[in-house]
Design a protein around this motif. Structure first.
Motif, PDB file in Angstrom:
ATOM      1  N   GLY A 104       3.775 -40.439 -29.640  1.00 52.31           N
ATOM      2  CA  GLY A 104       5.162 -39.381 -29.341  1.00 52.31           C
ATOM      3  C   GLY A 104       5.832 -39.135 -30.478  1.00 52.31           C
ATOM      4  O   GLY A 104       5.627 -39.975 -31.425  1.00 52.31           O
ATOM      5  N   VAL A 152       1.614 -43.448 -26.483  1.00 50.54           N
ATOM      6  CA  VAL A 152       1.474 -42.992 -25.311  1.00 50.54           C
ATOM      7  C   VAL A 152       0.179 -43.228 -24.709  1.00 50.54           C
ATOM      8  O   VAL A 152      -0.039 -42.982 -23.353  1.00 50.54           O
ATOM      9  CB  VAL A 152       2.098 -41.428 -25.280  1.00 50.54           C
ATOM     10  CG1 VAL A 152       3.487 -41.668 -25.693  1.00 50.54           C
ATOM     11  CG2 VAL A 152       1.083 -40.731 -26.073  1.00 50.54           C
ATOM     12  N   GLN A 154       3.108 -34.475 -30.895  1.00 51.05           N
ATOM     13  CA  GLN A 154       2.503 -35.722 -31.129  1.00 51.05           C
ATOM     14  C   GLN A 154       1.313 -35.899 -32.226  1.00 51.05           C
ATOM     15  O   GLN A 154       1.095 -35.055 -32.817  1.00 51.05           O
ATOM     16  CB  GLN A 154       1.451 -35.910 -29.766  1.00 51.05           C
ATOM     17  CG  GLN A 154       2.505 -36.012 -28.199  1.00 51.05           C
ATOM     18  CD  GLN A 154       1.259 -36.361 -27.251  1.00 51.05           C
ATOM     19  OE1 GLN A 154       0.455 -35.882 -27.000  1.00 51.05           O
ATOM     20  NE2 GLN A 154       2.068 -37.000 -26.261  1.00 51.05           N
TER      21      GLN A 154
END
Length: 309
Positions: free
Chosen positions: A8, A14, A142
């Motif tokens: 992230g 993540v 991201q």
């Protein structure tokens, strides 16, 4: 193996998964050894959106999107021996959000070049922990990190029967071995054999009058001092698809290496006064096979040869 991680904007992971790598080392990788060695050809990580199943004959991604050689802070590239003669190369590479944000990534590979194109050493699809192909859908903010490990087996790590052809004397038998250490140099065998496979300048031949212990794990290398002399060695041009690099024959004049030659060593790097410390490959004559060299004759030998599969 390869481990992928989606990060992230705060740098936290993540989503991630380990994936086994099946049949992804390409035929191209074997040819690249002659120009890039065993380490440099995995310097760049490459990702794309193609879905074609991987095959050894491929040389690039089906649809390349980005490549990077950006390392990860605190996670340097390493070359570590995991068992005798088996060395593991570990790469950490990270793509920025600008490179992979808002992308649907399906394939990856590694290359020795920063130039997009057909220059990969491996290719695979992204997979989950059960080895099923997956699509990595990244948000605009991201990043993507790839952790890639590949193992290289080097040798011989135990004495191996070999022979050397000497002009006008014929074939003499002995034992060939690779040494893990070379005392004053920080190079590991993967780096050393890579320089040889690439035919790079810096190799020297050392002639030794003594019988030594042929021990791959000798902490001080094959021998520390003495010898009958050391001389620069040159390599022949690489022949496409041969997967080997051969030295040019070496001739010593009448006043060189005079004495009983019981071993011949190949060093991997130059350095004034340090050639004997840097011997990596070593051939020791069997008892009764030694060469007695006087000052009335020249000595011509065929050179070492490095092979890979």
């Amino acid at each position: 193996m390869m481990h992928w991680q989606i990060l992230g904007p705060d740098g936290r992971v993540v989503r991630e998964a380990d994936q086994p790598c099946h049949n992804i080392v390409l035929n191209n990788a074997k040819e690249l050894v002659a120009t890039l060695g065993l380490f440099e050809q995995s310097n760049w990580a490459v990702v794309g959106t193609g879905s074609t199943a991987p095959a050894p004959t491929q040389t690039g991604l089906a649809n390349e999107i980005a490549r990077t050689n950006q390392t990860v802070s605190g996670n340097p590239d390493t070359v570590t021996e995991v068992s005798t003669g088996v060395w593991e190369i570990t790469r950490y590479r990270q793509f920025t959000a600008a490179q992979v944000g808002n992308q649907n990534l399906t394939e990856w590979g590694f290359s020795g070049s920063g130039t997009p194109g057909n220059n990969l050493m491996c290719r695979e699809l992204f997979r989950d922990g059960s080895n099923n192909p997956v699509t990595l859908t990244l948000d605009a903010d991201q990043q993507l990190r790839l952790i890639y490990k590949v193992r290289v087996t080097v040798g011989p790590t135990t004495p191996q029967a070999a022979s050397i052809n000497i002009t006008n004397l014929g074939v003499r038998t002995g034992q060939l071995i690779l040494f893990r250490n070379n005392a004053t140099s920080n190079l590991n065998p993967v780096d050393s054999l890579s320089t040889m496979a690439r035919g790079m300048d810096g190799s020297y031949i050392a002639y030794n009058p003594s019988v030594i212990s042929l021990n791959y794990n000798d902490p001080s290398g094959p021998f520390l001092s003495g010898g009958l002399g050391f001389f620069p060695a040159s390599w022949q041009p690489y022949v496409s698809n041969s997967k080997k690099r051969t030295q040019n024959p070496q001739t010593r004049t009448t006043n060189e290496v005079v004495g009983t030659i019981r071993g011949i060593g190949l060093s991997d790097i130059t350095g004034v006064g340090l050639y004997y410390y840097r011997v990596r490959l070593y051939f020791q004559f069997d008892s009764g096979q030694e060469i007695i060299k006087d000052n009335l004759h020249e000595l011509t030998i065929s050179g070492f040869e490095v092979q890979w599969t």
